[in-house]
Write a protein that holds these residues in place. Structure first.
Motif, PDB file in Angstrom:
ATOM      1  N   CYS A 262      -1.584  -4.973  -7.133  1.00 53.67           N
ATOM      2  CA  CYS A 262      -1.936  -6.299  -6.637  1.00 53.67           C
ATOM      3  C   CYS A 262      -2.471  -6.192  -5.208  1.00 53.67           C
ATOM      4  O   CYS A 262      -2.020  -5.354  -4.437  1.00 53.67           O
TER       5      CYS A 262
ATOM      6  N   TYR B 237      -6.262  -0.354   8.409  1.00 46.07           N
ATOM      7  CA  TYR B 237      -7.732  -0.195   8.511  1.00 46.07           C
ATOM      8  C   TYR B 237      -8.442  -0.356   7.155  1.00 46.07           C
ATOM      9  O   TYR B 237      -9.659  -0.239   7.093  1.00 46.07           O
TER      10      TYR B 237
ATOM     11  N   GLY C 149       0.892   4.110  -1.726  1.00 48.22           N
ATOM     12  CA  GLY C 149       0.363   5.475  -1.892  1.00 48.22           C
ATOM     13  C   GLY C 149       1.193   6.291  -2.865  1.00 48.22           C
ATOM     14  O   GLY C 149       1.435   5.869  -3.998  1.00 48.22           O
TER      15      GLY C 149
ATOM     16  N   GLY D 260       0.844  -1.207   0.000  1.00 47.25           N
ATOM     17  CA  GLY D 260       0.000   0.000   0.000  1.00 47.25           C
ATOM     18  C   GLY D 260       0.868   1.241   0.000  1.00 47.25           C
ATOM     19  O   GLY D 260       0.847   2.019   0.943  1.00 47.25           O
TER      20      GLY D 260
ATOM     21  N   VAL E 287      -2.505  -7.480  -1.598  1.00 46.21           N
ATOM     22  CA  VAL E 287      -1.463  -8.196  -0.845  1.00 46.21           C
ATOM     23  C   VAL E 287      -1.891  -9.628  -0.519  1.00 46.21           C
ATOM     24  O   VAL E 287      -1.051 -10.536  -0.452  1.00 46.21           O
TER      25      VAL E 287
HETATM   26  C1  SAM Z   1      -4.088   5.702   3.256  1.00 48.77           C
HETATM   27  S1  SAM Z   1      -3.195   5.075   1.923  1.00 48.77           S
HETATM   28  C2  SAM Z   1      -1.539   5.188   2.585  1.00 48.77           C
HETATM   29  C3  SAM Z   1      -0.511   5.292   1.518  1.00 48.77           C
HETATM   30  C4  SAM Z   1       0.938   5.304   2.006  1.00 48.77           C
HETATM   31  N1  SAM Z   1       1.298   4.058   2.635  1.00 48.77           N
HETATM   32  C5  SAM Z   1       1.162   6.439   2.966  1.00 48.77           C
HETATM   33  O1  SAM Z   1       1.209   6.223   4.161  1.00 48.77           O
HETATM   34  O2  SAM Z   1       1.254   7.580   2.508  1.00 48.77           O
HETATM   35  C6  SAM Z   1      -3.428   3.284   1.988  1.00 48.77           C
HETATM   36  C7  SAM Z   1      -2.975   2.585   0.739  1.00 48.77           C
HETATM   37  O3  SAM Z   1      -3.046   1.164   0.943  1.00 48.77           O
HETATM   38  C8  SAM Z   1      -3.489   0.545  -0.250  1.00 48.77           C
HETATM   39  N2  SAM Z   1      -4.063  -0.765   0.098  1.00 48.77           N
HETATM   40  C9  SAM Z   1      -5.085  -0.995   0.937  1.00 48.77           C
HETATM   41  N3  SAM Z   1      -5.389  -2.296   0.997  1.00 48.77           N
HETATM   42  C10 SAM Z   1      -4.530  -2.928   0.176  1.00 48.77           C
HETATM   43  C11 SAM Z   1      -4.356  -4.299  -0.195  1.00 48.77           C
HETATM   44  N4  SAM Z   1      -5.172  -5.258   0.252  1.00 48.77           N
HETATM   45  N5  SAM Z   1      -3.358  -4.610  -1.045  1.00 48.77           N
HETATM   46  C12 SAM Z   1      -2.554  -3.628  -1.539  1.00 48.77           C
HETATM   47  N6  SAM Z   1      -2.697  -2.306  -1.244  1.00 48.77           N
HETATM   48  C13 SAM Z   1      -3.673  -1.955  -0.392  1.00 48.77           C
HETATM   49  C14 SAM Z   1      -4.499   1.541  -0.796  1.00 48.77           C
HETATM   50  O4  SAM Z   1      -4.734   1.379  -2.170  1.00 48.77           O
HETATM   51  C15 SAM Z   1      -3.847   2.882  -0.464  1.00 48.77           C
HETATM   52  O5  SAM Z   1      -3.029   3.351  -1.512  1.00 48.77           O
END
Ligand code: SAM
Length: 342
Positions: A227, A248, A179, A177, A229
């Protein structure tokens, strides 16, 4: 106004009650206008120089038939004190708009937009959504906006990354994830030799991070994939897996399988670093918790102690939680696998 009307206003219709609200109402108007003006690029556009209605119409790509609406919207900006109209040219006036237009405040502007678009909506609509059972879904959020807004937490996440890099021997990293991709850059600045794989399940997020990595000249040093996770099959084991601000996104029932899955992808003595807002923090954290509680993800912000317990149950040998921001419920949790796991 007739004396009788004034008497009615003062004694029967409680005008003072309304007058007492004008501060709140004006603040709401100003904030809504400035947020939309920032989001559509109007503030940046006016920051460069004053513009006419036609300039703005072209810039915002609004049809000529919508001119009256555009003029009314800009008129609101003028009336709320955020814009000035002088000799047919609009310019920035209000403190909020001028502040949001500054390039160095772009992360704060994204955070305000998240608050207005999502937190405000959740607060306003919680009772009706709870009655109808109509849940938010991930599609209700602009992933690219959330990625930009999450950057407000950078100093705390950076400190947590330093903690993980200093605690274990790290050669390979999986970031889940990612971002904006900013923490991939931070990892490589800390250690250019790191082998980094990174996954995110929103295509728009992957595309935007790809653009950032190319801009930073790091595109060849990170393998980005779109993908989920839970469907990701690692080819090797990692020394460090990071999840920043996304636990979350996983329903409560999925969190234990997720932690076990991540545990299974770590090398002996490998570390999992989670950074997350936890329940019990500031109003902003309470509102974030509300949005996720009203979503079909069926999750909410974790309780810090529950998270530590879950990591222990998932098989991690050592788990430590640190409050990253004094007085706020924002934690880094570092969990280490046994040195001898198979
Ligand atoms: C709130 S953003 C945080 C982004 C970055 N980690 C940051 O802290 O700036 C959460 C990210 O997690 C990704 N994400 C959530 N669930 C996921 C999953 N099951 N597999 C891969 N990515 C996921 C979302 O697409 C999103 O981009």
């Amino acid at each position: 106004m007739r004396l009788n009307t004034l008497k009615k206003l003062v004694f029967d219709k409680n005008i003072f009650g309304f007058l007492g609200l004008t501060g709140n109402i004006n603040q709401l108007y100003k904030t809504s206008f400035a947020t939309a003006a920032s989001s559509c690029g109007l503030l940046d556009y006016l920051q460069a120089r004053p513009r006419t209605l036609t300039d703005i119409q072209l810039r915002l790509a609004t049809d000529h038939s919508q001119q009256a609406g555009l003029e009314a919207w800009l008129g609101c900006g003028v009336r709320f004190g955020e814009l000035r109209l002088k000799n047919g040219y609009y310019e920035l006036k209000g403190k909020l708009s001028r502040s949001l237009a500054r390039p160095r405040n772009e992360i704060a502007a994204a955070t305000l937009e998240e608050v207005v678009r999502y937190h405000y909506d959740a607060l306003l609509n919680a009772p009706s959504r709870l009655r109808s059972g109509h849940k938010y879904s991930l599609a209700d959020q602009d992933g690219e906006l959330i990625a930009r807004s999450s950057r407000i937490l950078e100093p705390f996440v950076e400190e947590a990354i330093d903690w993980a890099l200093q605690t274990g021997k790290v050669g390979s990293v999986l970031e889940v994830g990612f971002g904006s991709g900013y923490y991939l850059k931070y990892l490589l600045q800390s250690n250019p030799q790191l082998r980094i794989q990174a996954i995110d399940y929103q295509q728009e997020v992957v595309d935007a991070a790809g653009v950032n990595l190319r801009r930073w000249g790091l595109a060849d040093q990170v393998e980005l994939s779109c993908c989920d996770v839970m469907e990701f099959a690692a080819t090797g084991r990692y020394d460090l897996i990071t999840l920043h601000n996304n636990i979350y996104y996983f329903p409560l029932a999925m969190r234990m399988p997720l932690l076990r899955h991540l545990h299974g992808m770590l090398a002996p003595g490998g570390q999992l670093l989670l950074t997350t807002s936890c329940r019990g923090g500031s109003p902003a954290i309470a509102a974030l918790n509300l949005w996720w509680s009203l979503s079909d993800v069926a999750g909410a912000l974790p309780d810090k102690d529950d998270l530590v317990n879950m990591l222990q149950q998932a098989g991690f040998a050592q788990v430590e939680a640190r409050q990253m921001l004094p007085g706020e419920s924002y934690y880094g949790v570092l969990a280490k696998t046994d040195n001898k796991i198979q």
